[in-house]
Design a protein around this motif. Structure first.
Motif, PDB file in Angstrom:
ATOM      1  N   VAL A 236       0.821  -1.215   0.000  1.00  0.00           N
ATOM      2  CA  VAL A 236       0.000   0.000   0.000  1.00  0.00           C
ATOM      3  C   VAL A 236       0.855   1.265   0.000  1.00  0.00           C
ATOM      4  N   SER A 237       2.166   1.119   0.050  1.00  0.00           N
ATOM      5  CA  SER A 237       3.063   2.266   0.132  1.00  0.00           C
ATOM      6  C   SER A 237       3.455   2.777  -1.252  1.00  0.00           C
ATOM      7  N   PRO A 238       3.998   3.992  -1.321  1.00  0.00           N
ATOM      8  CA  PRO A 238       4.475   4.517  -2.607  1.00  0.00           C
ATOM      9  C   PRO A 238       5.560   3.658  -3.241  1.00  0.00           C
ATOM     10  N   LYS A 239       6.280   2.870  -2.431  1.00  0.00           N
ATOM     11  CA  LYS A 239       7.336   2.016  -2.980  1.00  0.00           C
ATOM     12  C   LYS A 239       6.786   0.970  -3.947  1.00  0.00           C
ATOM     13  N   ALA A 240       5.506   0.640  -3.808  1.00  0.00           N
ATOM     14  CA  ALA A 240       4.892  -0.395  -4.650  1.00  0.00           C
ATOM     15  C   ALA A 240       4.036   0.228  -5.757  1.00  0.00           C
ATOM     16  N   SER A 241       4.380   1.415  -6.185  1.00  0.00           N
ATOM     17  CA  SER A 241       3.532   2.179  -7.097  1.00  0.00           C
ATOM     18  C   SER A 241       3.327   1.521  -8.463  1.00  0.00           C
ATOM     19  N   TYR A 242       4.166   0.534  -8.828  1.00  0.00           N
ATOM     20  CA  TYR A 242       4.008  -0.137 -10.127  1.00  0.00           C
ATOM     21  C   TYR A 242       3.453  -1.548  -9.970  1.00  0.00           C
ATOM     22  N   ILE A 243       2.985  -1.880  -8.783  1.00  0.00           N
ATOM     23  CA  ILE A 243       2.480  -3.233  -8.520  1.00  0.00           C
ATOM     24  C   ILE A 243       0.963  -3.224  -8.475  1.00  0.00           C
ATOM     25  N   THR A 244       0.352  -4.007  -9.356  1.00  0.00           N
ATOM     26  CA  THR A 244      -1.093  -4.168  -9.377  1.00  0.00           C
ATOM     27  C   THR A 244      -1.436  -5.470 -10.089  1.00  0.00           C
ATOM     28  N   GLY A 245      -2.597  -6.031  -9.755  1.00  0.00           N
ATOM     29  CA  GLY A 245      -3.080  -7.206 -10.467  1.00  0.00           C
ATOM     30  C   GLY A 245      -2.374  -8.506 -10.145  1.00  0.00           C
ATOM     31  N   VAL A 246      -1.669  -8.558  -9.013  1.00  0.00           N
ATOM     32  CA  VAL A 246      -0.911  -9.769  -8.675  1.00  0.00           C
ATOM     33  C   VAL A 246      -1.460 -10.400  -7.397  1.00  0.00           C
ATOM     34  N   ASN A 247      -1.161 -11.680  -7.233  1.00  0.00           N
ATOM     35  CA  ASN A 247      -1.549 -12.428  -6.036  1.00  0.00           C
ATOM     36  C   ASN A 247      -0.281 -12.954  -5.383  1.00  0.00           C
ATOM     37  N   TYR A 248       0.038 -12.412  -4.208  1.00  0.00           N
ATOM     38  CA  TYR A 248       1.230 -12.836  -3.484  1.00  0.00           C
ATOM     39  C   TYR A 248       0.882 -13.998  -2.551  1.00  0.00           C
ATOM     40  N   ILE A 249       1.452 -15.153  -2.811  1.00  0.00           N
ATOM     41  CA  ILE A 249       1.250 -16.323  -1.959  1.00  0.00           C
ATOM     42  C   ILE A 249       2.345 -16.342  -0.894  1.00  0.00           C
ATOM     43  N   VAL A 250       1.924 -16.271   0.375  1.00  0.00           N
ATOM     44  CA  VAL A 250       2.860 -16.207   1.485  1.00  0.00           C
ATOM     45  C   VAL A 250       2.612 -17.413   2.364  1.00  0.00           C
ATOM     46  N   ASP A 251       3.282 -18.517   2.041  1.00  0.00           N
ATOM     47  CA  ASP A 251       2.940 -19.796   2.672  1.00  0.00           C
ATOM     48  C   ASP A 251       4.150 -20.583   3.155  1.00  0.00           C
ATOM     49  N   GLY A 252       5.301 -19.919   3.279  1.00  0.00           N
ATOM     50  CA  GLY A 252       6.495 -20.622   3.736  1.00  0.00           C
ATOM     51  C   GLY A 252       7.035 -21.636   2.752  1.00  0.00           C
ATOM     52  N   GLY A 253       6.588 -21.543   1.482  1.00  0.00           N
ATOM     53  CA  GLY A 253       7.096 -22.429   0.438  1.00  0.00           C
ATOM     54  C   GLY A 253       6.216 -23.627   0.133  1.00  0.00           C
ATOM     55  N   SER A 254       4.967 -23.670   0.664  1.00  0.00           N
ATOM     56  CA  SER A 254       4.109 -24.846   0.485  1.00  0.00           C
ATOM     57  C   SER A 254       3.681 -25.071  -0.958  1.00  0.00           C
ATOM     58  N   ASN A 255       3.279 -24.006  -1.621  1.00  0.00           N
ATOM     59  CA  ASN A 255       2.704 -24.154  -2.951  1.00  0.00           C
ATOM     60  C   ASN A 255       3.727 -24.773  -3.905  1.00  0.00           C
ATOM     61  N   PRO A 256       3.355 -25.871  -4.589  1.00  0.00           N
ATOM     62  CA  PRO A 256       4.312 -26.577  -5.423  1.00  0.00           C
ATOM     63  C   PRO A 256       4.552 -25.937  -6.787  1.00  0.00           C
ATOM     64  N   SER A 257       3.768 -24.923  -7.137  1.00  0.00           N
ATOM     65  CA  SER A 257       3.915 -24.316  -8.465  1.00  0.00           C
ATOM     66  C   SER A 257       4.541 -22.940  -8.380  1.00  0.00           C
ATOM     67  N   LEU A 258       4.985 -22.428  -9.507  1.00  0.00           N
ATOM     68  CA  LEU A 258       5.596 -21.114  -9.554  1.00  0.00           C
ATOM     69  C   LEU A 258       4.516 -20.042  -9.443  1.00  0.00           C
TER      70      LEU A 258
END
Length: 258
Positions: A236-258
């Motif tokens: 939500v900060s100005p540092k992420a001003s070019y980031i939109t439309g993405v899904n960040y998976i934060v799971d400690g590495g569980s998800n087996p796909s890229l």
């Protein structure tokens, strides 16, 4: 921490406990004026965040909350749709009734759609704003034994969030999704206790079983709410001003796909 959110008004739904509370604290530390909403007032008698009691599965209460915000604070700059959960029983597909499916969809999809609909016109008028949807790793890696309806609703939320970003990013509004895996919250503890009771297993065993159902957690532990909040604080900060439309998976590495 840089006070990079000074002058911004942030609304966090489901912001009185767990991940939502950690996000509220993180954005407040960055200088934002934080409003939190939940169905019931937090146990603490004093909070530095403005609290509004509202059931966002009910359209009239959503409208009432937005009107109160407009009157007291003006428009919203940052919206974090954290509200969600499930009260459906374990047992797979056969255990879920129409009411269970409807409740999961209302809690995890329709509530976000409803509040977005109320807030987006203000953001469009200003040509700026950030919307974050808190989803779940189950949206891409369902746990059908106990979270079938919840997982389907979160998958729908992911698709909806992407659609919203494509429509409104050209108008200056960034939309992103954060999908945590297992997070150590009171809600997670209660869920594990419920699983242990119904399966007649220990808390430790059902925790390991749930980790295994997600493909294991390479980091070997659940996330802390503050770790999810750090990512949201960046997005939500100005540092992420070019980031939109993405899904960040934060799971400690569980998800087996890229």
């Amino acid at each position: 921490m840089e006070k990079e959110l000074i002058g911004k008004v942030a609304l966090i739904t489901g912001g009185t406990k767990g991940i939502g509370r950690a996000i509220a604290e993180r954005l407040s530390e960055a200088g934002a004026l934080v409003i939190v909403t939940a169905r019931t007032r937090p146990i603490e008698t004093h909070t530095k965040h403005h609290f509004i009691a509202a059931d966002l599965t009910i359209a009239a209460q959503t409208d009432k909350m937005v009107n109160e915000i407009n009157e007291k604070f003006g428009s919203i700059d940052i919206l974090v749709n954290n509200m969600g959960g499930s009260t459906s029983p374990s047992g797979g597909f056969g255990a879920l009734t129409d009411a269970h499916w409807e409740n999961d969809l209302q809690l995890n999809l329709q509530s976000a759609v409803r509040i977005d609909r109320a807030i987006l016109p203000q953001m469009v008028e200003k040509k700026s704003g950030v919307i974050i949807h808190i989803s779940s790793v189950t949206g891409t890696l369902p746990v059908y034994q106990s979270l079938g309806g919840y997982a389907v609703a979160k998958a729908a939320l992911n698709n909806y969030s992407k659609s919203l970003s494509k429509e409104f990013s050209p108008k200056g509004i960034r939309v992103a999704t954060v999908s945590p895996g297992m997070v150590k919250t009171d809600t997670m503890d209660a869920y594990l206790q419920s699983l242990a009771k119904t399966s007649d297993l220990s808390i430790e065993q059902v925790t390991l079983d749930l980790m295994d159902s997600l493909g294991g957690i390479p980091l070997g532990r659940m996330a802390l709410p503050q770790e999810i909040a750090e990512l949201v604080g960046f997005l939500v900060s100005p540092k992420a001003s070019y980031i939109t439309g993405v899904n960040y998976i934060v799971d400690g590495g569980s998800n087996p796909s890229l």
